[in-house]
Each structure stands twice: as structure tokens, then as C-alpha cells.
Design a protein around this motif. Structure first.
Motif, PDB file in Angstrom:
ATOM      1  N   ALA A   1     -31.028 -79.146 -90.472  1.00 26.02           N
ATOM      2  CA  ALA A   1     -30.466 -77.900 -91.032  1.00 26.02           C
ATOM      3  C   ALA A   1     -31.563 -77.113 -91.740  1.00 26.02           C
ATOM      4  N   LEU A   2     -32.406 -77.807 -92.460  1.00 29.34           N
ATOM      5  CA  LEU A   2     -33.481 -77.133 -93.208  1.00 29.34           C
ATOM      6  C   LEU A   2     -34.488 -76.480 -92.255  1.00 29.34           C
ATOM      7  N   ILE A   3     -34.883 -77.247 -91.233  1.00 27.77           N
ATOM      8  CA  ILE A   3     -35.855 -76.706 -90.262  1.00 27.77           C
ATOM      9  C   ILE A   3     -35.297 -75.460 -89.596  1.00 27.77           C
ATOM     10  N   PHE A   4     -34.054 -75.564 -89.148  1.00 31.31           N
ATOM     11  CA  PHE A   4     -33.472 -74.404 -88.467  1.00 31.31           C
ATOM     12  C   PHE A   4     -33.126 -73.283 -89.441  1.00 31.31           C
ATOM     13  N   GLY A   5     -33.013 -73.613 -90.707  1.00 35.91           N
ATOM     14  CA  GLY A   5     -32.865 -72.571 -91.720  1.00 35.91           C
ATOM     15  C   GLY A   5     -34.092 -71.671 -91.717  1.00 35.91           C
ATOM     16  N   PHE A   6     -35.268 -72.284 -91.690  1.00 35.61           N
ATOM     17  CA  PHE A   6     -36.504 -71.502 -91.646  1.00 35.61           C
ATOM     18  C   PHE A   6     -36.664 -70.798 -90.304  1.00 35.61           C
ATOM     19  N   VAL A   7     -36.261 -71.498 -89.230  1.00 35.63           N
ATOM     20  CA  VAL A   7     -36.328 -70.865 -87.903  1.00 35.63           C
ATOM     21  C   VAL A   7     -35.447 -69.617 -87.888  1.00 35.63           C
ATOM     22  N   GLY A   8     -34.232 -69.756 -88.423  1.00 38.95           N
ATOM     23  CA  GLY A   8     -33.299 -68.620 -88.457  1.00 38.95           C
ATOM     24  C   GLY A   8     -33.840 -67.476 -89.292  1.00 38.95           C
ATOM     25  N   PHE A   9     -34.461 -67.813 -90.413  1.00 43.17           N
ATOM     26  CA  PHE A   9     -35.030 -66.784 -91.296  1.00 43.17           C
ATOM     27  C   PHE A   9     -36.130 -66.014 -90.559  1.00 43.17           C
ATOM     28  N   LEU A  10     -36.988 -66.748 -89.860  1.00 41.22           N
ATOM     29  CA  LEU A  10     -38.068 -66.088 -89.115  1.00 41.22           C
ATOM     30  C   LEU A  10     -37.507 -65.265 -87.965  1.00 41.22           C
ATOM     31  N   MET A  11     -36.436 -65.761 -87.348  1.00 40.66           N
ATOM     32  CA  MET A  11     -35.821 -65.025 -86.242  1.00 40.66           C
ATOM     33  C   MET A  11     -35.300 -63.666 -86.728  1.00 40.66           C
ATOM     34  N   VAL A  12     -34.675 -63.682 -87.890  1.00 39.22           N
ATOM     35  CA  VAL A  12     -34.145 -62.417 -88.426  1.00 39.22           C
ATOM     36  C   VAL A  12     -35.294 -61.473 -88.766  1.00 39.22           C
ATOM     37  N   ARG A  13     -36.331 -62.025 -89.357  1.00 38.71           N
ATOM     38  CA  ARG A  13     -37.483 -61.194 -89.753  1.00 38.71           C
ATOM     39  C   ARG A  13     -38.168 -60.539 -88.552  1.00 38.71           C
ATOM     40  N   HIS A  14     -38.163 -61.261 -87.424  1.00 38.71           N
ATOM     41  CA  HIS A  14     -38.876 -60.758 -86.246  1.00 38.71           C
ATOM     42  C   HIS A  14     -37.953 -60.286 -85.144  1.00 38.71           C
ATOM     43  N   ASP A  15     -36.693 -60.022 -85.524  1.00 32.04           N
ATOM     44  CA  ASP A  15     -35.755 -59.361 -84.618  1.00 32.04           C
ATOM     45  C   ASP A  15     -35.412 -60.187 -83.377  1.00 32.04           C
ATOM     46  N   PHE A  16     -35.233 -61.500 -83.555  1.00 26.92           N
ATOM     47  CA  PHE A  16     -34.723 -62.337 -82.471  1.00 26.92           C
ATOM     48  C   PHE A  16     -33.250 -62.612 -82.762  1.00 26.92           C
ATOM     49  N   SER A  17     -32.436 -62.580 -81.729  1.00 25.42           N
ATOM     50  CA  SER A  17     -30.994 -62.731 -81.943  1.00 25.42           C
ATOM     51  C   SER A  17     -30.611 -64.191 -82.159  1.00 25.42           C
ATOM     52  N   ARG A  18     -30.026 -64.491 -83.311  1.00 21.74           N
ATOM     53  CA  ARG A  18     -29.548 -65.857 -83.572  1.00 21.74           C
ATOM     54  C   ARG A  18     -28.282 -66.139 -82.772  1.00 21.74           C
ATOM     55  N   LEU A  19     -27.532 -65.094 -82.539  1.00 20.86           N
ATOM     56  CA  LEU A  19     -26.265 -65.218 -81.819  1.00 20.86           C
ATOM     57  C   LEU A  19     -26.502 -65.743 -80.407  1.00 20.86           C
ATOM     58  N   THR A  20     -27.493 -65.172 -79.720  1.00 18.07           N
ATOM     59  CA  THR A  20     -27.735 -65.607 -78.342  1.00 18.07           C
ATOM     60  C   THR A  20     -28.284 -67.033 -78.326  1.00 18.07           C
ATOM     61  N   LEU A  21     -29.028 -67.423 -79.354  1.00 12.46           N
ATOM     62  CA  LEU A  21     -29.507 -68.802 -79.426  1.00 12.46           C
ATOM     63  C   LEU A  21     -28.316 -69.759 -79.502  1.00 12.46           C
TER      64      LEU A  21
END
Lengths: 501, 328
Positions: free
Chosen positions: A416-436
């Protein structure tokens, strides 16, 4: 039959049984709200208390708990972006953005109404479909599953917000994550890095908690402010507006409830598929499809009505054949056995009164917790106005607790922690978390059903065209792809030209 | 002899006798009674809540508590990861004080080391007994052209369904196919026994090996039994020949075993207390009556030594078939 219905009703509301129903419903609501716990954990806790109870009282209590869990899970999904249970995932897609827009009360009101009415729909269909349930179950095998899942997968490009390529990349990354772990067909362990933890692959709840909740908490801390980016007075009238949304979008409600019930009937699909599929289908068919994922209330109507109607659907094969329609129904079957009740066709034959007691308990529990939700929504919605540096630690604590609660494995917290950071970076760089998440949820089932179909087939991939239902889905799939990639862009071009003209 | 020297001599003799007598007294004294249990017992189940092993364990709980010498509680933990290997690993490293026990699936636990990196050694567990064994059978769809083992042996390929590569149903399939000489081709794997049974009822695949009680309660009349993997015919399917009658007696022991176990090096006294309590519990008329009512007959109970022998026997048996598994 009439006698069994009456006996079932009396067993549900007579004597001290309503107290057990209330206890079950309240516990179910709490277990639903607290991430990672859910219906199975609630019933596991209740089972020892039911020893010594007459079977009908025990089943009423257990059914009431199951009935309350989905709505409970939607509350944390809407307010904190943490799905209380796995089948509440799609509720975060639009529920939380509504909270960010200051519409938390409306979202909870919508969820309450959709949950209660979806449950009623599912149970009505349950009663009507008893004569044909066998035909439905026997019609859906791996080729049909695969084609249904493909519907969802080809829709992924629809949900790429902003950068299309980045959205597709995120979807592909989600698919890759779905392939981690032991492959049922080949027996190969993929990307497990020699660890037993990854044998079953990356678990859905820690992934979703990380990608949505923890990343959001990090965002709140770094950017400051509150969850709600718009100041709102959170009036009771907002909640009532939310309730009315179900009637405003009645076609979406009916379609999503029907889809949820159907998916619930088919063993092996599960609540997550019902929830996500109903949301995807609503998005595909809505004139506001571009707003889905940004706080479109129709998305909450779709996800929550399917989430609750699926229980009625799942109950059907469970009671009629002893085939659990979902993970929760498998636990219900276990409870049957523990109380000396038969599993399979004998249950309907010999204990029809208890079957009806379960149906009534589910119904009453859903309505009860929805009313509790409506009454408390206005106050719950105020949480969205609390400062981020107060809410963020609460979200993170609840997230870690939810991730750990699944199997008591500390590695789930790490994920959960690792993907928390992944999700944060995704939002910052405009990658869709929804499609993931869509790629992840749909990928595993798509691969399994594809492999199963090919192994059972004597004609290779032609099996998808030889079975009528799979072939029908295939044709609809082609039409959908044409619609998304030819007709929709043409319409957009025309609209743009008209605007410029 | 002077009085003083006499006194010294007597004192030395007395001291010598004391030095000899004291250890003898200690050896002859009754052993201090083991006080067990004095706290809650953690019971690890490798299946999810509601699964077969979970239901068995929870139904057994009151009978186990009844037969323990002191009052306590059982705290169930469902650790279902990696086909049970996570739960076995958890018990393996637990403190061997009698407060962590579990229920293992043999041969499931014996298969896992061949296909994944497990963290336990089956030969080192403390075995406490066998609670129950299944009776498995080979079933085909009722519309299938196969009516006997001979039909299967004459077929080119028979499409089988199984509950995953690490499952007992798959293991039985590959062993039976090799020994009886029929071709099961590539097996369609499903998640869960119910999904597997449904697949054969639906006609997606042709045959499966499955617990006969499960098929009877869920698909009676939909699946045709071909043979019973037991020494004699099963009462629920009296017309179905046993594998012994068909000439393959070595396959009669193929079944699911619910084995009680604890961490390695559990103190013998505590293991005996637990083993005795579990033995009485699984033979309790109330528990057996529950099994009959729930279509989950409780049979084949074994004591600790026999259970250990069975589990280790499976390890040796699987060595013969390890090439049939995908290697880790």
C-alpha cells in the motif's frame, strides 16, 4: 410457498430476532466502513455468537450483516477515497471527486438510495429468476466471461484523462501488475522474485488503498487545504438531492441493478466485477461520458446499485445449488453447514422458510442502513472540510489498518505504501490511476478465462464464435470499438466544427 | 576410637547417604504436572472463512474445548495465501508451546514444495492426528459417452477440470492417468471446487476428480460417477466400482486428509494433551452427527503417529510423480 413466505417473515420480525437483525446490520455497517474488514470478517466474528441460536435467528443476523456491508464500504469510498470493501472500488471513481467538489452529502445520499433500491431490485429478480437460474448459470462459461471482460478492457481509452498515451500506458501497467503471481493454467510463478508473498499476486485492496487513498493523503499534506476544494454548507437538502438522483438517472439505475444481479448470479465473477462493470457500462452509454471519473453522480448511481443488487443475484445459485455466487456467499454456505443446514437443492426444498427469512433480513438491513446513512450524511460530509494535515494522518492510519486487516500480513502495508508513492507520482505527471485499476481488475480474469477457453476448445480461438452468447458479445464488442474509435471522434469533430463555425 | 573421630565418621557416612539418596528421591518423585492450556489457543486455517477446512475447524471447536483439561478459547486465523503454504509456514515458525496449531491439507501441503519456494519442512512438524479424510471419485457429465474406466482408457483424450495445479484433484488426476493409462491432455484449471464441478455439469470439460460428498450435495444427478478411489464402494454411490475392484489397489489411498499439526519440537506432554483432546473431539458422537447432517461425513480419524506416517508417506509417494509437475 405462501406459507413459507409468511413463516419466513414471522421468523424475521418475531420475538427477539429483530434485535439480532439490528445488531447484525450495525456490525455490518461498521465492518463495511472500516477498510479491509468487510462482510467475511464480520460474519467470521459473528459465527461463534450464533452457536446455540435457532438456525433462523443465526441466518437473519448473518444476512443482515451482509446486507449492511456494501453501503458501509461506500461511505469510506466517498469520504476518504478508501474503498471499505473491494466491491466499492468503482464508487471511489466518482464518489471521492464529488467530495472534493463539496458534494459529499449528495454523494452519500445517492449511495444510500442506490444501495437500498438496488438491493430491493436484486431480491425481486432473485424471486423471479428461480425457475431459470440453472439455465443462466449453465450459459456462462470462460468464453462468455472473456468476452464480457473485453468490453471493459476496450473501454480503457475512454477514461484516459488528459494525455491519451499516458492513460494507455497506465492501463497497460495495470495489466502487467495483474499478471504477477501463480498462473492457474501453466503453474508458473511470474515476477514473484522468489517470495511466497507474491504467489497469489498483488492484492487488490492494498493496491487500491495505495493508489487512491495514500496518494491522496500525500497530496493533501504537500498541497495543504482540505479534501473538499469547494466550500459547502452541507445541508440536509443536499442529501435529499442525492436520493433524488437515483430517480433522475432511473435508466442507469435499472440497467446497473440488472447488470449487478446478472453478474452476481454467475459464480466466479464477484462483486468487484459487478461494481466496475456497471460503472464502465454507464460511462459508455451516458451522454456525459467524459465527466465520469471527475465527480459525475451517475457513476455513483451505477456503482452502488450494482454493488447491492449483486447480493440478490449471488444468493440465487447459493441457495438453489450450493454454488456460491460471491466470496460472501461462500461464507454464508459455511454458516449453513455450521448450523446443520444443508447446502444445495435440499436447502430450498426443506428450509424454504429460512430462505425467505434470509431474503427479508437482507432487505430490511439494506433499507435500515440506508436510512441511517441519509440521516447522518450531512454530518459525515463535514469531514471533507477538515484540514488536510488533520485528515491525512487519519487516512493513512485507516489505510494501513485496512491493508493489514485482509490477511494480517505486514507486506500488504508495504505494498500500500509503495503504491501510495506510485499513485502520487502518477497524479503529478498526469498518468491516469483509473485506467491502471481497470487494467488490473480486468486483466487477471481476462487472462484466466482466455486460457481456460483455449484449453477446453477443440477449435482454438473459434470457440468465441461458436458459443451463441460469446459470439453475441463479440459482435457487440466490434460495434463498441467502432463506436469509440470512429463514430465518437466523428461526432466530436462535427461538434468542434459547429462551434468554430 | 575416640569420641570425636567416631562423630566425624558417622557424619561422613550420613552425608554420603544423603548425597546418594537425594538424586534417587528426585528421580522417583512424580513429575510436576504440565499446566496446559493456560491461555487462548491460536488455530491457523489455510482456507478462507466458509471454506471446507474452515467449517470443519469451527464445527470441531466446541468439542475440542470440551476435551481439553482446562478452560480456554480458540482463536481462528484464516491465512489462505499461496494455496496454504503461508499458513503452514506461519505455524512452522511459531513458538512450540502448544498455543499455535493448525489444520493441514495432505497431500496439498506435500505438493507445494515442488512448485513454490516454501518455508517449512513437512517432516519436522509435530503431528497431532487426522481429523477426517475424503472419499474422492472420478465423475463425468451425465451426457458423456464414458460409462467406465475402460471407456476412458480407450478414448484419445479426456478433457479434465481441476482446482488448480497445486490441488488434490489435479494430483489425483495425473497419478490416476499415469497408473490407469488414460490420456487427460491439458487440464482446464478453475478456482474452487464448486467452479470445477459447475464446469463439468455445464459441459465445458468432460471429467474431474472430486470429493464425492461435495458432488452429491451440489450436483447429484448431473454427474455420473465412474469409480471411487477407496478400498470399497461408497454408500452414496453403491453402483460405482471401487478402484480396488478395477484392479488398481495402490490408488485406493488417494484422498484429502485433514491433518492437525503444530510447530516442530512441541513438548511431548503438550502434544499428547492436544492429540488426545483432538482424538476425543473428532470421535465425539455430537461432532459425527453434525458431519452427517451437513453432508460432510467425518471418517478416517487417526492418532498422531499414524497421521505423521501418512504425511511422510505422501512425501515419498510424490517423489515418484514430481516430473509431472511444472518445476519451480
Amino acid at each position: 410457498m405462501a406459507e413459507a413466505i409468511l413463516t419466513g417473515l414471522v421468523e424475521t420480525i418475531g420475538g427477539v430476532t429483530p434485535i439480532y437483525l439490528l445488531v447484525g446490520a450495525l456490525l455490518g455497517l461498521i465492518f463495511g466502513v472500516l477498510p479491509g474488514l468487510g462482510g467475511c470478517a464480520c460474519v467470521a466474528l459473528l459465527i461463534p455468537f450464533t452457536y446455540g441460536m435457532p438456525p433462523h435467528q443465526a441466518m437473519v443476523m448473518i444476512a443482515a450483516a451482509f446486507g449492511a456491508v456494501p453501503f458501509g464500504g461506500s461511505i469510506s469510498a466517498i469520504l476518504l477515497n478508501v474503498p471499505g470493501t473491494a466491491p466499492n472500488i468503482a464508487t471511489t471513481f466518482d464518489g471521492y471527486p464529488m467530495t472534493q467538489k463539496g458534494r459529499a452529502g449528495e454523494a452519500i445520499g445517492t449511495s444510500a438510495a442506490a444501495s437500498a433500491l438496488g438491493a430491493v431490485f436484486g431480491l425481486l429478480i432473485l424471486v423471479m429468476l428461480i425457475p431459470v437460474v440453472r439455465a443462466i448459470i449453465m450459459s456462462f462459461g470462460p468464453p462468455e466471461f472473456f468476452m464480457m471482460i473485453m468490453f471493459g478492457l476496450v473501454s480503457i481509452p475512454m477514461f484516459t484523462r488528459g494525455n491519451f498515451i499516458k492513460g494507455l500506458f497506465a492501463g497497460a501497467f495495470g495489466l502487467m501488475l495483474a499478471f504477477v503471481g501463480f498462473d492457474l493454467t501453466t503453474g508458473m510463478l511470474r515476477y514473484s522474485f522468489g517470495t511466497l508473498y507474491l504467489y497469489d499476486g498483488i492484492k487488490l485492496i492494498p493496491l487500491v488503498i495505495g493508489i487512491f487513498a495514500i496518494s491522496e493523503a500525500i497530496n493533501l499534506v504537500t498541497k495543504g487545504g482540505t479534501v473538499a476544494r469547494v466550500v459547502s454548507k452541507h445541508k440536509f437538502s443536499d442529501v435529499i438531492e442525492g436520493v433524488k438522483n437515483v430517480f433522475r438517472y432511473k435508466v442507469t439505475f435499472l440497467r446497473s441493478s440488472a447488470l449487478g444481479t446478472l453478474i452476481g448470479i454467475i459464480p466466479g465473477m464477484g462483486g468487484v466485477i459487478a461494481n466496475v462493470f456497471a460503472w464502465i457500462t454507464a460511462a459508455q452509454l451516458s451522454p456525459n461520458r467524459e465527466k465520469f471519473g471527475t465527480g459525475e453522480v451517475e457513476g455513483v448511481v451505477a456503482s452502488e446499485s450494482a454493488n447491492n443488487s449483486k447480493d440478490g443475484g449471488a444468493l440465487l445459485p447459493t441457495l438453489a445449488f450450493g454454488i456460491p455466487g460471491s466470496a460472501e456467499m461462500a461464507v454464508l454456505l459455511g454458516a449453513f453447514l455450521l448450523h446443520g443446514l444443508p447446502v444445495g437443492p435440499r436447502m430450498m426444498g426443506e428450509h424454504l422458510d429460512i430462505v425467505w427469512a434470509i431474503i427479508f433480513a437482507l432487505l430490511i438491513s439494506n433499507i435500515l442502513v440506508a436510512l441511517i446513512g441519509v440521516v447522518t450524511a450531512q454530518h459525515l460530509a463535514r469531514l471533507s472540510g477538515v484540514r488536510g494535515n488533520i485528515v491525512a494522518p487519519i487516512i493513512i492510519c485507516l489505510s494501513f489498518m485496512g491493508a493489514f486487516a485482509i490477511t494480517g500480513n505486514p507486506y500488504d502495508i508495504l505494498v500500500a505504501l509503495i503504491f501510495g508513492f506510485v499513485g502520487f507520482l502518477m497524479v503529478r505527471h498526469d498518468f491516469s490511476r483509473l485506467t491502471l485499476i481497470l487494467g488490473f481488475v480486468l486483466g487477471k480474469l481476462a487472462e484466466e478465462s482466455f486460457h481456460q477457453s483455449l484449453i477446453m476448445s477443440d477449435t482454438g480461438v473459434l470457440i468465441f464464435l461458436q458459443r451463441p452468447i460469446a459470439a453475441s458479445f463479440f459482435i457487440l464488442l466490434i460495434l463498441l470499438v467502432l463506436f469509440l474509435n470512429v463514430i465518437l471522434p466523428m461526432r466530436r469533430r462535427k461538434a468542434r466544427q459547429q462551434k468554430e463555425g | 576410637m575416640k569420641k570425636g573421630r567416631l562423630l566425624i565418621l558417622l557424619g561422613c557416612i550420613f552425608l554420603g547417604m544423603l548425597l546418594v539418596a537425594l538424586p534417587l528421591m528426585a528421580a522417583c518423585a512424580p513429575a510436576a504436572k504440565v499446566e496446559y492450556p493456560t491461555q487462548n489457543i491460536r488455530y491457523i486455517v489455510h482456507s478462507k472463512v466458509g471454506g471446507g477446512f474452515d467449517v470443519f475447524s469451527r464445527a470441531l471447536g466446541p468439542y475440542l474445548l470440551k476435551n481439553l483439561p482446562r478452560e480456554t478459547n480458540i482463536i481462528y486465523e484464516n491465512i489462505s495465501g499461496a494455496g496454504g503454504a503461508e499458513s503452514y509456514a506461519m505455524v512452522y515458525v511459531a513458538k512450540p508451546d502448544g498455543y499455535t496449531i493448525g489444520l493441514m491439507n495432505v497431500p496439498g501441503a506435500s505438493v507445494s514444495p515442488y512448485i513454490m519456494p516454501v518455508k517449512y519442512d513437512l517432516s519436522k512438524f509435530t503431528y497431532l492426528g487426522r481429523g477426517c479424510r475424503s472419499i474422492h471419485g472420478l465423475f463425468v457429465n451425465k451426457k458423456s459417452p464414458y460409462h467406465s474406466l475402460k471407456d476412458l482408457q480407450q478414448a484419445e483424450i479426456v478433457k479434465f477440470a481441476a482446482v488448480g495445479i497445486a490441488s488434490t484433484s489435479y494430483l489425483m488426476g495425473i497419478i490416476a492417468a499415469k497408473e490407469c493409462g488414460f490420456n487427460m491432455g491439458e487440464v482446464v484449471q478453475y478456482k474452487g471446487g464448486t467452479a470445477t464441478i459447475t464446469a463439468v455439469v455445464r459441459g465445458d470439460t468432460e471429467a474431474l476428480f472430486m470429493d464425492m460428498d461435495s458432488v452429491y450435495s451440489r450436483a447429484k444427478g448431473e454427474l455420473r460417477p465412474i469409480l471411487t478411489l477407496d478400498t470399497e464402494r461408497y454408500a452414496l454411490y453403491p453402483d460405482t466400482p471401487s478402484i480396488v475392484e478395477l484392479g488398481y489397489p495402490e490408488l485406493a489411498g488417494l484422498c484429502n486428509n485433514k491433518i492437525f499439526y503444530g510447530p516442530p519440537d512441541m513438548p511431548a506432554e503438550i502434544a499428547k494433551i492436544l492429540g488426545d483432546a483432538l482424538w476425543k473431539a473428532v470421535n465425539d458422537p455430537g461432532f459425527i452427527a453434525w458431519g452427517e447432517k451437513a453432508d460432510r461425513a467425518v471418517r478416517g480419524q487417526l492418532k498422531a503417529d499414524e497421521a505423521r506416517e501418512l504425511s511422510l508417506g505422501w512425501m515419498q509417494k510424490l517423489e515418484k510423480y514430481k516430473d509431472l509437475y511444472p518445476q519451480k
